[in-house]
Write an enzyme that holds these catalytic residues in place. Structure first.
Site, mmCIF file in Angstrom:
data_model
loop_
_atom_site.group_PDB
_atom_site.id
_atom_site.type_symbol
_atom_site.label_atom_id
_atom_site.label_comp_id
_atom_site.label_asym_id
_atom_site.label_seq_id
_atom_site.Cartn_x
_atom_site.Cartn_y
_atom_site.Cartn_z
ATOM 1 N N GLY A 196 -35.927 10.707 -5.702
ATOM 2 C CA GLY A 196 -34.517 11.006 -5.421
ATOM 3 C C GLY A 196 -34.207 11.265 -3.958
ATOM 4 N N ARG A 219 -12.467 22.935 -1.640
ATOM 5 C CA ARG A 219 -11.736 23.800 -2.574
ATOM 6 C C ARG A 219 -12.382 25.176 -2.714
ATOM 7 N NH1 ARG A 219 -10.644 19.518 -7.293
ATOM 8 N NH2 ARG A 219 -12.456 18.564 -6.304
ATOM 9 N N ASP A 260 0.103 14.411 -5.280
ATOM 10 C CA ASP A 260 -0.820 15.522 -5.029
ATOM 11 C C ASP A 260 -1.801 15.108 -3.935
ATOM 12 O OD1 ASP A 260 -1.886 18.035 -5.374
ATOM 13 O OD2 ASP A 260 -2.244 17.819 -7.523
ATOM 14 N N SER A 276 -8.528 15.081 -9.311
ATOM 15 C CA SER A 276 -9.954 15.250 -9.613
ATOM 16 C C SER A 276 -10.201 14.916 -11.087
ATOM 17 C CB SER A 276 -10.381 16.665 -9.260
ATOM 18 O OG SER A 276 -11.753 16.826 -9.494
ATOM 19 N N THR A 277 -10.040 15.876 -11.979
ATOM 20 C CA THR A 277 -10.217 15.579 -13.407
ATOM 21 C C THR A 277 -8.955 14.938 -13.996
ATOM 22 O OG1 THR A 277 -9.312 17.710 -14.098
ATOM 23 C CG2 THR A 277 -11.684 17.607 -13.675
ATOM 24 N N GLY A 278 -7.869 14.994 -13.266
ATOM 25 C CA GLY A 278 -6.586 14.468 -13.765
ATOM 26 C C GLY A 278 -5.812 15.480 -14.591
ATOM 27 N N LYS A 330 6.878 26.450 -13.789
ATOM 28 C CA LYS A 330 6.466 26.886 -15.132
ATOM 29 C C LYS A 330 7.379 28.015 -15.585
ATOM 30 C CE LYS A 330 1.584 25.984 -15.482
ATOM 31 N NZ LYS A 330 0.258 26.466 -15.310
HETATM 32 C C1 R5P Z 1 -5.157 21.858 -6.335
HETATM 33 O O1 R5P Z 1 -5.086 22.812 -5.604
HETATM 34 C C2 R5P Z 1 -5.101 20.446 -5.849
HETATM 35 O O2 R5P Z 1 -4.027 20.246 -4.970
HETATM 36 C C3 R5P Z 1 -5.021 19.481 -7.002
HETATM 37 O O3 R5P Z 1 -3.836 19.736 -7.734
HETATM 38 C C4 R5P Z 1 -6.207 19.609 -7.910
HETATM 39 O O4 R5P Z 1 -7.384 19.534 -7.171
HETATM 40 C C5 R5P Z 1 -6.201 18.534 -8.972
HETATM 41 O O5 R5P Z 1 -7.295 18.725 -9.802
HETATM 42 P P1 R5P Z 1 -7.333 18.105 -11.246
HETATM 43 O O6 R5P Z 1 -7.050 16.616 -11.112
HETATM 44 O O7 R5P Z 1 -8.718 18.390 -11.718
HETATM 45 O O8 R5P Z 1 -6.287 18.783 -12.076
#
Ligand code: R5P
Length: 275
Positions: A35, A87, A204, A208-210, A178
């Site tokens: 690796g 982050r 945004d 990341s994960t959406g 919200k």
């Molecule tokens: C949060 O502070 C960022 O600006 C994005 O909203 C966040 O990283 C998105 O992450 P995910 O796609 O996992 O919800």
């Protein structure tokens, strides 16, 4: 000046090299059976070298470190289009590493200049002394110019970024608020604009994960919803989740090279390198 492409940014590095009217250095990258990563820069490089490598994984960090070592005789401009680890920009719990501080210290111990695109937070950017930041929000805005859309920030915190994109797109913008209806129900809707029957683009810095976009899309009563971001991290099958949630299109820049990266930051980066 030569451009050296790291393993995570070959296409963007070539685009930057074209903009700078120079060539990519010849490199070899290998992984040993255990690796470990091997890096060799085969071309002769000049005094000045531009390394382009996004940090999308821990291997990308090691590759960057080895590239820096291989280029020890040159003055290095480190172009980190996506600055991963940003982050974790503070100590949330006692005993935690401040990851981006460690990354900043490492990069700046080798690089003479550091260029990055929309670093996640002011806090994260604050750990760098040599950072020159490039803003891709205008590019996202230009992509949507003359389209009848409303740009929506998933939260108030990201509103400033979305405002810059909306200004370039010449469109309306808002953020999602919200509201707690009762103990079990939360309603999410744009603060000021009624988007019913409108085309919405959720903007945004990172997808990341959406999860953030999927949650917003589930609750928005718009005629169509797209998602646009600078950094398409797209972890854990995020793209599948986004499309399954009814997102009609995902648009991103090439700070991370994905199938949806149809906006290039190469010109912005080249301009920063030349400045
Ligand atoms: C949060 O502070 C960022 O600006 C994005 O909203 C966040 O990283 C998105 O992450 P995910 O796609 O996992 O919800």
């Amino acid at each position: 000046m030569k451009v050296v492409a790291g393993t995570s940014s070959p296409l963007l590095a070539k685009r930057v090299a074209d903009e700078l009217e120079t060539r990519l250095a010849k490199t070899t990258f290998k992984q040993f059976p255990d690796g470990e990563i091997y890096v060799r820069v085969e071309s002769e490089v000049d005094d000045e070298v531009v390394v382009v490598q996004s940090i999308t994984s821990s291997d990308d960090l090691i590759t960057l470190m080895l590239l820096f070592d291989a280029l020890e005789k040159s003055t290095i401009t480190a172009v980190i289009p996506y600055m991963g680890y940003a982050r974790q920009d503070k100590r949330f719990y006692e005993g935690e590493a401040i990851s981006i501080r460690a990354v900043a210290r490492f990069i700046e111990s080798y690089a003479d200049r550091v260029i990055s695109v929309n670093v996640h937070s002011r806090n994260a950017a604050g750990y760098f002394r040599k950072l020159e930041e490039v803003d891709a929000m205008k590019l996202i805005g230009k992509y949507y110019k003359e389209q009848d859309v409303v740009m929506v920030s998933p939260d108030f915190g990201s509103l400033e970024r979305v405002k810059r994109a909306a200004k370039a797109a010449e469109c309306e913008f808002d953020y999602l608020e919200k509201r707690r209806i009762d103990a079990e129900h939360v309603e999410i809707s744009p603060k000021n604009i009624d988007v019913e029957g409108r085309s919405v683009v959720i903007v945004d810095d990172i997808i990341s994960t959406g999860g953030t976009v999927v949650e917003a899309a589930r609750l928005l009563k718009a005629s169509s919803i797209e998602a646009a971001c600078v950094h398409a991290v797209l972890a854990c099958n995020a793209l599948n989740k986004l499309y399954a949630a009814g997102i009609s299109r995902v648009v991103a820049t090439d700070t991370i090279e994905r199938a949806v990266s149809n906006i290039s930051v190469a010109k912005l980066i080249a301009k920063a390198v030349k400045a």
